[in-house]
Design a protein around this motif. Structure first.
Motif, PDB file in Angstrom:
ATOM      1  N   ILE A 143       0.864  -1.183   0.000  1.00 13.62           N
ATOM      2  CA  ILE A 143       0.000   0.000   0.000  1.00 13.62           C
ATOM      3  C   ILE A 143       0.894   1.223   0.000  1.00 13.62           C
ATOM      4  O   ILE A 143       1.834   1.315   0.798  1.00 13.62           O
ATOM      5  CB  ILE A 143      -0.937   0.019   1.231  1.00 13.62           C
ATOM      6  CG1 ILE A 143      -1.854  -1.200   1.206  1.00 13.62           C
ATOM      7  CG2 ILE A 143      -1.743   1.317   1.282  1.00 13.62           C
ATOM      8  CD1 ILE A 143      -2.649  -1.411   2.466  1.00 13.62           C
TER       9      ILE A 143
ATOM     10  N   SER B 131      -6.626  -6.519   3.262  1.00 11.17           N
ATOM     11  CA  SER B 131      -7.853  -5.826   2.840  1.00 11.17           C
ATOM     12  C   SER B 131      -8.359  -4.876   3.918  1.00 11.17           C
ATOM     13  O   SER B 131      -9.331  -4.166   3.697  1.00 11.17           O
ATOM     14  CB  SER B 131      -8.943  -6.831   2.492  1.00 11.17           C
ATOM     15  OG  SER B 131      -9.265  -7.636   3.601  1.00 11.17           O
TER      16      SER B 131
ATOM     17  N   SER C  56     -14.177   3.328  -0.512  1.00  9.96           N
ATOM     18  CA  SER C  56     -14.415   1.998  -1.078  1.00  9.96           C
ATOM     19  C   SER C  56     -14.677   0.962   0.008  1.00  9.96           C
ATOM     20  O   SER C  56     -15.592   0.140  -0.106  1.00  9.96           O
ATOM     21  CB  SER C  56     -13.216   1.583  -1.929  1.00  9.96           C
ATOM     22  OG  SER C  56     -13.363   0.262  -2.372  1.00  9.96           O
TER      23      SER C  56
ATOM     24  N   ASP D  28      -0.363   4.938  -0.379  1.00 12.50           N
ATOM     25  CA  ASP D  28      -1.438   5.898  -0.606  1.00 12.50           C
ATOM     26  C   ASP D  28      -1.058   7.294  -0.139  1.00 12.50           C
ATOM     27  O   ASP D  28      -0.644   7.471   1.011  1.00 12.50           O
ATOM     28  CB  ASP D  28      -2.699   5.491   0.164  1.00 12.50           C
ATOM     29  CG  ASP D  28      -3.385   4.264  -0.397  1.00 12.50           C
ATOM     30  OD1 ASP D  28      -2.984   3.783  -1.475  1.00 12.50           O
ATOM     31  OD2 ASP D  28      -4.345   3.785   0.243  1.00 12.50           O
TER      32      ASP D  28
ATOM     33  N   ARG E 223      -9.646   4.823  -0.788  1.00 12.01           N
ATOM     34  CA  ARG E 223      -9.622   3.531  -0.094  1.00 12.01           C
ATOM     35  C   ARG E 223     -10.699   3.494   0.996  1.00 12.01           C
ATOM     36  O   ARG E 223     -11.443   2.525   1.124  1.00 12.01           O
ATOM     37  CB  ARG E 223      -8.238   3.269   0.515  1.00 12.01           C
ATOM     38  CG  ARG E 223      -8.107   1.931   1.245  1.00 12.01           C
ATOM     39  CD  ARG E 223      -6.712   1.734   1.821  1.00 12.01           C
ATOM     40  NE  ARG E 223      -5.688   1.756   0.800  1.00 12.01           N
ATOM     41  CZ  ARG E 223      -5.344   0.711   0.051  1.00 12.01           C
ATOM     42  NH1 ARG E 223      -5.938  -0.448   0.220  1.00 12.01           N
ATOM     43  NH2 ARG E 223      -4.390   0.831  -0.856  1.00 12.01           N
TER      44      ARG E 223
END
Length: 174
Positions: free
Chosen positions: A70, A171, A83, A72, A80
């Motif tokens: 990741i 996740s 989502s 970001d 993110r």
């Protein structure tokens, strides 16, 4: 990529009261994540903040040249969060249940006034009757805000795992 420079300058350990405030900040952050209050969690970042998770084979990797699980910036992090809070995020709908433990918090203040924080973490994730455990070390850079509050300039979760087995992915927000 990240504009956070970890200079070889002199870093001064923070005072005990300041360390307690930092621990409290980390514990409150963990609670926000465990309760899936992700929009509130997002507010803990500066507008130029980063959320990073290096790959398991390069835990000390550089985001400007190495692959990260990741990587970001604030814009991608907002995407993110949005989502993860929808049904479209099949890997997290319904949401996993998580419990976080944070220990061994150490913090120093750099010449730039920013705090460098290291802490060990364990995140237990339960989903569909399966328990996954993520362990590692947080390596954060915090900006001190007014009234002794903090914001993430860089929030880095370095996994101690040598592979993402058996779960195979990340996740959730570590």
């Amino acid at each position: 990529m990240s504009d956070v420079q970890v200079a070889p300058s002199v870093a001064v350990p923070v005072s005990d009261p300041q360390l307690r405030r930092i621990e409290h900040f980390l514990f409150e952050e963990a609670q926000l994540l465990d309760e899936w209050r992700l929009h509130e969690w997002l507010e803990l970042f500066t507008t130029g903040g980063y959320y990073l998770v290096p790959s398991t084979d390069r835990p000390d990797g550089d985001p400007s040249r190495d692959l990260f699980l990741i990587q970001d910036d604030r814009f991608l992090l907002e995407q993110r969060v949005n989502s993860l809070l929808t049904r479209a995020a099949h890997a997290e709908y319904p949401h996993s249940r998580t419990t976080r433990q944070i220990t061994n918090v150490v913090a120093t203040e750099g010449e730039d006034g920013r705090l460098r924080v290291r802490a060990n973490f364990t995140v237990y994730r339960v989903r569909n009757g399966v328990l996954d455990t993520y362990v590692g070390q947080y390596r954060h850079v915090l900006e001190v805000e007014a009234e002794e509050s903090f914001r993430f300039v860089e929030r880095k979760s370095v996994l101690t795992l040598d592979a993402l087995r058996p779960h195979g992915k990340v996740s959730i927000i570590l």
